[in-house]
Write a protein that holds these residues in place. Structure first.
Motif, PDB file in Angstrom:
ATOM      1  N   VAL A  20      11.978  -5.038  -7.842  1.00 35.80           N
ATOM      2  CA  VAL A  20      10.668  -4.537  -8.250  1.00 35.80           C
ATOM      3  C   VAL A  20       9.825  -4.123  -7.041  1.00 35.80           C
ATOM      4  N   ASP A  21       9.854  -4.922  -5.994  1.00 35.11           N
ATOM      5  CA  ASP A  21       9.065  -4.581  -4.806  1.00 35.11           C
ATOM      6  C   ASP A  21       9.548  -3.280  -4.173  1.00 35.11           C
ATOM      7  N   ALA A  22      10.863  -3.070  -4.159  1.00 32.63           N
ATOM      8  CA  ALA A  22      11.415  -1.831  -3.612  1.00 32.63           C
ATOM      9  C   ALA A  22      10.973  -0.635  -4.450  1.00 32.63           C
ATOM     10  N   SER A  23      11.011  -0.782  -5.768  1.00 32.53           N
ATOM     11  CA  SER A  23      10.576   0.314  -6.654  1.00 32.53           C
ATOM     12  C   SER A  23       9.099   0.625  -6.457  1.00 32.53           C
ATOM     13  N   PHE A  24       8.302  -0.424  -6.273  1.00 37.98           N
ATOM     14  CA  PHE A  24       6.864  -0.224  -6.098  1.00 37.98           C
ATOM     15  C   PHE A  24       6.577   0.513  -4.791  1.00 37.98           C
ATOM     16  N   ARG A  25       7.318   0.186  -3.735  1.00 38.20           N
ATOM     17  CA  ARG A  25       7.121   0.891  -2.463  1.00 38.20           C
ATOM     18  C   ARG A  25       7.452   2.368  -2.593  1.00 38.20           C
ATOM     19  N   ASP A  26       8.391   2.699  -3.460  1.00 41.21           N
ATOM     20  CA  ASP A  26       8.791   4.092  -3.628  1.00 41.21           C
ATOM     21  C   ASP A  26       7.654   4.983  -4.126  1.00 41.21           C
ATOM     22  N   PHE A  27       6.653   4.394  -4.770  1.00 45.55           N
ATOM     23  CA  PHE A  27       5.504   5.181  -5.217  1.00 45.55           C
ATOM     24  C   PHE A  27       4.654   5.660  -4.033  1.00 45.55           C
ATOM     25  N   LYS A  28       4.773   4.965  -2.883  1.00 46.22           N
ATOM     26  CA  LYS A  28       3.963   5.298  -1.704  1.00 46.22           C
ATOM     27  C   LYS A  28       2.476   5.383  -2.068  1.00 46.22           C
ATOM     28  N   ALA A  29       2.031   4.408  -2.847  1.00 46.17           N
ATOM     29  CA  ALA A  29       0.670   4.419  -3.382  1.00 46.17           C
ATOM     30  C   ALA A  29      -0.325   3.672  -2.502  1.00 46.17           C
ATOM     31  N   LEU A  30       0.170   2.971  -1.468  1.00 49.56           N
ATOM     32  CA  LEU A  30      -0.690   2.107  -0.679  1.00 49.56           C
ATOM     33  C   LEU A  30      -0.722   2.523   0.785  1.00 49.56           C
ATOM     34  N   SER A  31      -1.856   2.301   1.399  1.00 46.54           N
ATOM     35  CA  SER A  31      -1.963   2.454   2.848  1.00 46.54           C
ATOM     36  C   SER A  31      -1.188   1.322   3.507  1.00 46.54           C
ATOM     37  N   PRO A  32      -0.851   1.430   4.797  1.00 49.80           N
ATOM     38  CA  PRO A  32      -0.148   0.326   5.468  1.00 49.80           C
ATOM     39  C   PRO A  32      -0.894  -1.000   5.344  1.00 49.80           C
ATOM     40  N   LYS A  33      -2.222  -0.965   5.455  1.00 51.76           N
ATOM     41  CA  LYS A  33      -3.016  -2.196   5.344  1.00 51.76           C
ATOM     42  C   LYS A  33      -2.916  -2.782   3.940  1.00 51.76           C
ATOM     43  N   SER A  34      -3.011  -1.926   2.920  1.00 51.09           N
ATOM     44  CA  SER A  34      -2.915  -2.398   1.542  1.00 51.09           C
ATOM     45  C   SER A  34      -1.503  -2.874   1.208  1.00 51.09           C
ATOM     46  N   GLN A  35      -0.498  -2.203   1.786  1.00 53.45           N
ATOM     47  CA  GLN A  35       0.885  -2.633   1.565  1.00 53.45           C
ATOM     48  C   GLN A  35       1.109  -4.028   2.147  1.00 53.45           C
ATOM     49  N   GLN A  36       0.510  -4.272   3.304  1.00 52.08           N
ATOM     50  CA  GLN A  36       0.609  -5.599   3.916  1.00 52.08           C
ATOM     51  C   GLN A  36      -0.049  -6.654   3.028  1.00 52.08           C
ATOM     52  N   ALA A  37      -1.217  -6.305   2.465  1.00 51.28           N
ATOM     53  CA  ALA A  37      -1.907  -7.226   1.562  1.00 51.28           C
ATOM     54  C   ALA A  37      -1.057  -7.480   0.317  1.00 51.28           C
ATOM     55  N   PHE A  38      -0.425  -6.434  -0.191  1.00 51.11           N
ATOM     56  CA  PHE A  38       0.442  -6.568  -1.363  1.00 51.11           C
ATOM     57  C   PHE A  38       1.607  -7.511  -1.073  1.00 51.11           C
ATOM     58  N   ASP A  39       2.248  -7.332   0.083  1.00 49.24           N
ATOM     59  CA  ASP A  39       3.392  -8.162   0.443  1.00 49.24           C
ATOM     60  C   ASP A  39       3.006  -9.645   0.527  1.00 49.24           C
ATOM     61  N   LYS A  40       1.789  -9.913   1.001  1.00 55.45           N
ATOM     62  CA  LYS A  40       1.329 -11.300   1.117  1.00 55.45           C
ATOM     63  C   LYS A  40       1.109 -11.947  -0.251  1.00 55.45           C
ATOM     64  N   CYS A  41       0.800 -11.121  -1.239  1.00 50.92           N
ATOM     65  CA  CYS A  41       0.488 -11.661  -2.570  1.00 50.92           C
ATOM     66  C   CYS A  41       1.707 -12.236  -3.277  1.00 50.92           C
ATOM     67  N   ASP A  42       2.865 -11.613  -3.099  1.00 50.50           N
ATOM     68  CA  ASP A  42       4.095 -12.063  -3.751  1.00 50.50           C
ATOM     69  C   ASP A  42       3.872 -12.240  -5.257  1.00 50.50           C
ATOM     70  N   PHE A  43       3.525 -11.131  -5.914  1.00 54.57           N
ATOM     71  CA  PHE A  43       3.259 -11.185  -7.352  1.00 54.57           C
ATOM     72  C   PHE A  43       4.513 -11.519  -8.158  1.00 54.57           C
ATOM     73  N   ALA A  44       5.685 -11.235  -7.592  1.00 51.56           N
ATOM     74  CA  ALA A  44       6.912 -11.618  -8.287  1.00 51.56           C
ATOM     75  C   ALA A  44       7.001 -13.134  -8.412  1.00 51.56           C
ATOM     76  N   ARG A  45       6.502 -13.842  -7.410  1.00 55.33           N
ATOM     77  CA  ARG A  45       6.475 -15.316  -7.486  1.00 55.33           C
ATOM     78  C   ARG A  45       5.542 -15.770  -8.603  1.00 55.33           C
ATOM     79  N   LEU A  46       4.376 -15.122  -8.711  1.00 54.64           N
ATOM     80  CA  LEU A  46       3.458 -15.460  -9.804  1.00 54.64           C
ATOM     81  C   LEU A  46       4.146 -15.267 -11.145  1.00 54.64           C
TER      82      LEU A  46
END
Length: 338
Positions: free
Chosen positions: A34-60
């Protein structure tokens, strides 16, 4: 000189919650996909992508749906990612821009097989792909309930944007009503229904609705306690329970935390007492109701655990803070330091 405390005590309001932490065995595999598919959208800035990675929503998701089959877990991960990207694309916007983007998402969800217009905000395609996949494995009642509750959530996002634009500070009761919508729990609960035909007479029964409202309150109270330091540092004090309680009840941050923990305990008791009042709809439906309500109750434990296990609120300090209960109070936007 700044007289504010440097740390704040975070009460453990979950110490007596009967549902233990469990995690879905498909977590690692689904997260990678899922994380790989989400990155493919290229929807986030590098800073926002870093914030996303820290969240680990798949763990939630894996904590919230420990017994879900792989397909339902993937849908829940997609949904959590949709929540995140919606927040990223609306959190700093006014009502007009937020409404425009919300309408794009709504249209995509109601037309999951329609090609999105060229040049449209990427939110539309992210929402479309999520729902096009989800409906392949979701029961019809769960689809109806999702669209209805997600619409309510999206409307609350627009209301929050208007509050932000007008610098409106809601009173405590008004805030609780809005926060129960913006926390996004009710559409998330429909993931629990994906593999069952939960009748509308159950879903809309007053006692069941009361119980889901209690779960919603428990999650937003705990979330607002956990996120307080980060939110006040970002200047989001108008949309956090602790800040609202401090202002309305004239309390310091520690006393407001204690107030919130007491409120959390009261709502826990209402939920536990409410379980004894659930009517019977016959053996075949009752087993579904029990599964649904147990799943809802587990969401409270999942959200609480994720707050410490991810890096969304505490960075790498989550395990330590979980032990000490002491949260460093981050400097606010008006405290740039010398």
């Amino acid at each position: 000189m700044d007289a504010r405390p440097r740390t704040i005590y975070l009460p453990d309001a979950m110490v007596n919650w009967p549902w233990p932490r469990t995690i879905n065995p498909h977590y690692e595999d689904v997260k990678a996909e899922v994380d790989a598919s989400f990155r493919d959208f290229k929807a986030l800035s590098p800073k926002s992508q870093q914030a996303f990675d820290k969240c680990d929503f798949a763990r939630l998701s894996a904590l919230a749906y420990p017994n879900a089959p792989r397909e339902h877990l993937q849908s829940s991960c997609d949904l959590m990612n949709l929540f995140f990207i919606l927040e990223e694309y609306t959190d700093m916007e006014n009502e007009a821009v937020t409404k425009e983007r919300v309408d794009i998402v709504l249209d995509a969800l109601h037309n999951p097989h329609k090609i999105r217009p060229e040049g449209e905000c990427i939110l539309g395609e992210i929402a479309r792909q999520f729902w096009a996949r989800a409906i392949q494995f979701a029961s019809l009642p769960s689809q109806r309930h999702f669209l209805e509750t997600f619409d309510e959530y999206l409307n609350s996002v627009v209301v929050e944007a208007l509050d932000r634009e007008q610098s409106r500070r809601r009173g405590l009761d008004d805030y609780i009503k809005l926060r129960c919508a913006t926390v996004g729990l009710k559409p998330s609960l429909t993931i629990l229904e994906m593999g069952m035909d939960l009748p509308d007479e159950v879903f809309y029964h007053p006692i069941i609705m009361d119980l889901t409202n209690y779960i919603t309150e428990l999650i937003f109270i705990d979330n607002d306690m956990t996120s307080y330091s980060k939110e006040q540092a970002a200047g989001n004090e108008f949309h956090n329970l602790i800040s609202i309680v401090m202002l309305e009840l004239d309390l310091d941050s520690g006393s407001a935390m204690a107030w919130a923990a007491h409120y959390h305990t009261e709502v826990q008791n209402r939920f536990i007492d409410g379980l004894a009042k659930v009517p019977s709809w016959g053996p075949s439906v009752d087993v579904l109701v029990k599964e649904y309500l147990n799943g809802a109750a587990n969401w409270v434990r999942a959200s609480h655990s994720w707050g410490f296990e991810s890096q969304r609120y505490f960075g790498t300090m989550g395990p330590k803070i979980r032990q000490t209960r002491l949260v460093p109070l981050l400097p606010g936007p008006d405290r740039n330091g010398m």
